[in-house]
Scaffold this active site. Structure first.
Site, PDB file in Angstrom:
ATOM      1  N   ASN A 289       0.816  -1.208   0.000  1.00  0.00           N
ATOM      2  CA  ASN A 289       0.000   0.000   0.000  1.00  0.00           C
ATOM      3  C   ASN A 289       0.853   1.262   0.000  1.00  0.00           C
ATOM      4  O   ASN A 289       0.412   2.328  -0.420  1.00  0.00           O
ATOM      5  CB  ASN A 289      -0.931  -0.004   1.216  1.00  0.00           C
ATOM      6  CG  ASN A 289      -1.964  -1.111   1.122  1.00  0.00           C
ATOM      7  OD1 ASN A 289      -2.289  -1.570   0.030  1.00  0.00           O
ATOM      8  ND2 ASN A 289      -2.470  -1.549   2.258  1.00  0.00           N
TER       9      ASN A 289
ATOM     10  N   GLY B 268       3.623   1.752  -1.751  1.00  0.00           N
ATOM     11  CA  GLY B 268       4.226   2.006  -3.048  1.00  0.00           C
ATOM     12  C   GLY B 268       5.055   0.819  -3.479  1.00  0.00           C
ATOM     13  O   GLY B 268       4.551  -0.296  -3.544  1.00  0.00           O
ATOM     14  N   GLU B 269       6.340   1.043  -3.740  1.00  0.00           N
ATOM     15  CA  GLU B 269       7.206  -0.026  -4.237  1.00  0.00           C
ATOM     16  C   GLU B 269       8.483  -0.134  -3.415  1.00  0.00           C
ATOM     17  O   GLU B 269       8.938   0.839  -2.820  1.00  0.00           O
ATOM     18  CB  GLU B 269       7.609   0.231  -5.694  1.00  0.00           C
ATOM     19  CG  GLU B 269       6.473   0.174  -6.682  1.00  0.00           C
ATOM     20  CD  GLU B 269       6.947   0.386  -8.113  1.00  0.00           C
ATOM     21  OE1 GLU B 269       6.097   0.317  -9.004  1.00  0.00           O
ATOM     22  OE2 GLU B 269       8.160   0.627  -8.328  1.00  0.00           O
TER      23      GLU B 269
ATOM     24  N   ASP C   3       3.706  -3.563  15.659  1.00  0.00           N
ATOM     25  CA  ASP C   3       3.609  -4.402  14.460  1.00  0.00           C
ATOM     26  C   ASP C   3       4.475  -5.651  14.585  1.00  0.00           C
ATOM     27  O   ASP C   3       5.234  -5.994  13.683  1.00  0.00           O
ATOM     28  CB  ASP C   3       4.001  -3.602  13.216  1.00  0.00           C
ATOM     29  CG  ASP C   3       3.508  -4.260  11.928  1.00  0.00           C
ATOM     30  OD1 ASP C   3       2.663  -5.176  12.020  1.00  0.00           O
ATOM     31  OD2 ASP C   3       3.956  -3.865  10.844  1.00  0.00           O
TER      32      ASP C   3
END
Length: 447
Positions: A53, A55-56, A162
């Site tokens: 989500n 980008g790359e 996370d």
């Protein structure tokens, strides 16, 4: 044009070669005259090795040192930009043990770019390599390090939020830190000490879920604001995942996301610690302690470490970093960075190309991101995490890692629940790994 080129050449000449961590640069970079995409003065962008989500994620190379790096690219027009915040958190963390180095942050065409240290496989990858079983010795060596890692993060006024095996990586094979467990991906991190008042954030309820459902604390399921205790509880769940091979709340079926998260939380609450940690009393003591912590309370990290170091000594183990995966052939990063033109604004073209390549030869695509120095008969069965390179691959799964037991990927995927500003359901291929995952619906939740 002539003057602009001269000015650019002069400014490039004035740029000192970075050593270690370099700072935030505000000057845009893009394609050079040779068609090679550059980030900053010296980082060449190579092939795409991950997406999400944000980008790359691209493989890169430092042209001054010939070292490989990871380059994370986020569109400047992102509806929920977070790369700048993650960069700030990395700088806030500094150069602690097991914290990946950040070399550069700045614009790159229509993208913001962050250049990070390239790391090795994640604990999830290594878990797969070891037939999804870790010995007590390996888990204790992991646990002792990660308690220290989380203590360091907390000492910098941050909570992580996370915890999952995909976010803990060993160093690059052959590097001096190859056996150190690193913590990466601070896209969901949060300051729990107000930088202005220097006070702990207030206790709140009715918060949206943030983290990965499989590992998150019971209080997070109940909508309570997270604090230091929740990071440690999530670690405890992950330790038991490694020791057991799975957790009792995996594979639960439900008609909706809300029902699934509710079932996971209900099962966690209903599972006695003694049952969850059967045959591992020290793990039971650990979980009882962290679950009893007050929201504002500072954990006794020394006590928790001692639980495991004492057990380590009683078992006669040596802390020699002889993990279960030692002796197995690990993959190494690709040996070359492909020249790559400037990023296309047409995202569909990239997706179409990737899907066509995948359909032509999936196994070849799996090998594209990594290439062994020699023939490797023991390729990882699981996909290697893209976020292993310090990237924050915010993949949001409709099942959030708790896949139905009849799903062929059950137990292999573990996407975090993120909290962007709006709900969106997508049905495109999202990578939480180096190689392309199967398609699955994804959802984003309100904050």
């Amino acid at each position: 044009m002539e003057n602009k080129k001269k000015d650019k050449d002069k400014s490039d000449d004035r740029m000192a070669r970075p050593s270690g961590r370099s700072g935030h640069n505000t000057r845009g970079t893009g394609s050079s005259s040779s068609g090679v995409l550059m980030v900053g003065p010296n980082f060449r962008v190579g092939k795409k090795i991950g997406c999400g989500n944000f980008g790359e994620l691209r493989l890169g190379k430092n042209l001054y040192t010939n070292e490989y790096v990871a380059i994370k690219l986020e569109p400047m027009k992102s509806r929920a930009p977070q790369l700048h915040l993650e960069y700030r958190f990395y700088k806030q963390l500094g150069s602690g043990d097991g914290i990946p180095q950040v070399y550069y942050f700045g614009p790159c065409g229509k993208y913001n770019a962050m250049v990070l240290e390239l790391l090795g496989p994640s604990l999830e990858d290594l878990f797969d390599l070891c037939d999804r079983t870790f010995s007590l010795k390996t888990v204790l060596m992991i646990a002792i390090q990660l308690i220290s890692r989380m203590e360091y993060v907390h000492s910098k006024n941050l909570i992580y939020r996370d915890v999952k095996p995909e976010n803990f990586l060993i160093g690059r094979p052959g590097n001096k830190t190859q056996q150190v467990i690193h913590i990466i991906d601070f896209g969901l991190a949060k300051e729990y000490i107000d930088p202005e008042t220097k006070k702990h954030i207030p206790y709140r309820e009715h918060k949206s879920l943030t983290g990965t459902a499989r590992y998150m604390s019971i209080n997070t399921h109940l909508g309570k604001e997270q604090s230091r205790r929740d990071d440690l509880e999530a670690l405890g769940h992950m330790f038991m995942y490694f020791l057991r091979g799975s957790l009792p709340w995996q594979g639960l079926k439900a008609d909706t996301l809300k029902e699934r998260y509710q079932k996971i939380g209900d099962t966690k609450r209903a599972t006695p610690i003694e049952v969850l940690c059967e045959n591992f009393p020290e793990m039971a003591t650990y979980l009882r302690y962290v679950r009893r912590l007050d929201f504002f309370e500072k954990p006794d990290y020394d006590y928790l470490r001692k639980l495991f170091t004492d057990l380590f000594d009683r078992k006669g183990y040596m802390f020699d970093y002889e993990y279960d995966w030692i002796g197995k052939q690990l993959p190494t990063p690709v040996g070359a960075v492909q020249q790559d033109p400037a990023l296309s604004s047409n995202r569909e073209a990239h997706q179409h190309r990737d899907k066509m390549q995948q359909s032509k030869n999936q196994s070849a695509d799996h090998r594209a991101a990594w290439d062994s120095q020699q023939a490797n008969p023991h390729h990882l069965r699981a996909h290697l995490a893209a976020d292993r390179h310090g990237g924050s691959v915010q993949v949001v799964s409709s099942t959030n890692g708790e896949l139905n037991t009849d799903d062929p990927t059950a137990g292999r995927s573990n996407a975090p629940i993120t909290a962007p500003t709006e709900v969106e359901v997508m049905d495109e291929t999202k990578c939480c790994c180096f190689f392309k995952r199967r398609k699955r619906k994804t959802i984003q939740r309100h904050k």
